[in-house]
Design a protein around this motif. Structure first.
Motif, mmCIF file in Angstrom:
data_model
loop_
_atom_site.group_PDB
_atom_site.id
_atom_site.type_symbol
_atom_site.label_atom_id
_atom_site.label_comp_id
_atom_site.label_asym_id
_atom_site.label_seq_id
_atom_site.Cartn_x
_atom_site.Cartn_y
_atom_site.Cartn_z
ATOM 1 N N SER A 64 0.830 -1.464 0.058
ATOM 2 C CA SER A 64 -0.358 0.128 -0.285
ATOM 3 C C SER A 64 0.876 1.011 -0.138
ATOM 4 C CB SER A 64 -0.849 -0.762 1.055
ATOM 5 O OG SER A 64 -0.873 0.181 2.143
ATOM 6 N N ALA A 183 -8.777 3.026 7.752
ATOM 7 C CA ALA A 183 -8.211 2.001 6.738
ATOM 8 C C ALA A 183 -7.607 1.078 6.474
ATOM 9 C CB ALA A 183 -8.297 2.686 4.987
ATOM 10 N N PRO A 186 -5.145 0.037 1.903
ATOM 11 C CA PRO A 186 -6.684 0.693 0.845
ATOM 12 C C PRO A 186 -5.522 0.640 -0.588
ATOM 13 C CG PRO A 186 -5.711 1.947 2.423
ATOM 14 C CD PRO A 186 -5.145 0.853 3.079
ATOM 15 N N ASP A 187 -6.085 1.363 -1.353
ATOM 16 C CA ASP A 187 -5.221 0.770 -2.663
ATOM 17 C C ASP A 187 -5.584 2.883 -2.965
ATOM 18 O OD1 ASP A 187 -8.101 1.272 -3.244
ATOM 19 O OD2 ASP A 187 -8.665 -0.210 -5.350
ATOM 20 N N GLU A 189 -7.532 4.685 -4.677
ATOM 21 C CA GLU A 189 -9.296 4.935 -4.722
ATOM 22 C C GLU A 189 -9.443 4.901 -3.689
ATOM 23 O OE1 GLU A 189 -10.870 6.461 -7.165
ATOM 24 O OE2 GLU A 189 -8.960 6.201 -8.060
ATOM 25 N N ARG A 190 -9.453 3.986 -2.489
ATOM 26 C CA ARG A 190 -10.397 4.002 -1.197
ATOM 27 C C ARG A 190 -9.083 4.738 -0.366
ATOM 28 N NH1 ARG A 190 -9.028 -2.449 0.866
ATOM 29 N NH2 ARG A 190 -10.100 -1.201 3.059
ATOM 30 N N PHE A 191 -8.291 4.845 -0.530
ATOM 31 C CA PHE A 191 -7.827 6.109 -0.094
ATOM 32 C C PHE A 191 -8.183 7.598 -0.550
ATOM 33 C CE2 PHE A 191 -3.085 4.506 0.865
ATOM 34 C CZ PHE A 191 -2.928 4.389 2.598
ATOM 35 N N LYS A 192 -8.606 7.440 -1.243
ATOM 36 C CA LYS A 192 -9.017 9.067 -1.761
ATOM 37 C C LYS A 192 -10.240 8.243 -0.875
ATOM 38 C CE LYS A 192 -6.780 10.142 -6.286
ATOM 39 N NZ LYS A 192 -7.506 10.245 -7.848
ATOM 40 N N ALA A 193 -11.302 7.539 -0.803
ATOM 41 C CA ALA A 193 -12.281 8.188 -0.706
ATOM 42 C C ALA A 193 -12.763 8.021 0.700
ATOM 43 C CB ALA A 193 -13.509 6.189 -0.480
ATOM 44 N N ALA A 194 -11.111 7.451 2.195
ATOM 45 C CA ALA A 194 -10.852 7.874 3.398
ATOM 46 C C ALA A 194 -11.098 9.530 3.893
ATOM 47 C CB ALA A 194 -10.017 7.079 3.613
ATOM 48 N N ARG A 197 -13.816 11.242 2.477
ATOM 49 C CA ARG A 197 -15.075 11.529 4.218
ATOM 50 C C ARG A 197 -14.878 12.048 4.932
ATOM 51 N NH1 ARG A 197 -14.919 5.511 2.592
ATOM 52 N NH2 ARG A 197 -13.897 5.358 4.524
#
Length: 204
Positions: A64, A183, A186-187, A189-194, A197
């Motif tokens: 990651s 998180a 994460p990859d 996209e998951r980092f960006k989403a976190a 939020r």
């Protein structure tokens, strides 16, 4: 540059991290996100703080790491707090001490990237030394700084360990993104989403 065992000097692992009871202040949110001894990357005054608990022997941390670097660079407003949490053996402790000694010359992220880029786990300590040296860290100064600041480096690692255990983290990597958001590995996209939020939560 070849680094021999005799050069390792103070950067030994062993039982140096055996911790007694943690001070209440060490477990506070302020110390988790704002410990003055913890290395900080990204935007020092960013609007979202991302706290990364990592181990240089952890394959998921290494997987990651590129995504974390990409998101922090592209976002431009993330404050990244590094928490070395060496829980996977003696070489983990050794690597954390290398990186934190490099921090004394402003080269923490250089050493961190070099150690994360090493393939595999439980590499010999000479491999860790050579990776950090090849990245351009002044190893003579690192050894002097490590000897001078051994107690402070060990104290920081103990605080990180107490914080992670106090939060009930099961292992590395753990990423705290803003208030109460966690998180794991994460990859991009998951980092960006976190991060998104966390920003939304702060505005709300």
């Amino acid at each position: 540059m070849t680094i021999t065992r005799r050069h390792a000097l103070i950067l030994t692992a062993g039982a140096a991290l055996a911790a007694g009871p943690a001070a209440a202040d060490d477990l506070s949110r302020e110390m988790i996100v704002g410990d003055p001894a913890a290395p900080v990357g990204g935007a020092p005054r960013g609007d979202v703080t991302l706290v990364a608990f990592l181990d240089y022997n952890c394959p998921y941390c290494k997987t990651s790491a590129p995504a974390l670097k990409t998101v922090v660079r592209e976002d431009g407003r993330v404050r990244l707090v590094y928490k070395d949490w060496p829980i996977l053996g003696r070489n983990s402790v050794y690597g954390a001490k290398l990186a934190l000694a490099a921090h004394r010359q402003g080269r923490y992220e250089t050493a961190h990237a070099a150690l994360m880029a090493l393939k595999g786990a439980s590499r010999p300590t000479t491999d860790l030394d050579e990776a950090v040296a090849a990245a351009g860290v002044d190893m003579d100064r690192l050894r002097r700084d490590a000897a001078r600041d051994e107690a402070a480096i060990v104290a920081l690692l103990k605080r990180n360990d107490a914080q992670a255990k106090g939060m009930g983290f099961p292992g590395t990597p753990i990423y705290l993104v803003g208030p109460l958001l966690v998180a794991e590995a994460p990859d991009v996209e998951r980092f960006k989403a976190a991060v998104a939020r966390a920003r939304a939560r702060q505005k709300g």
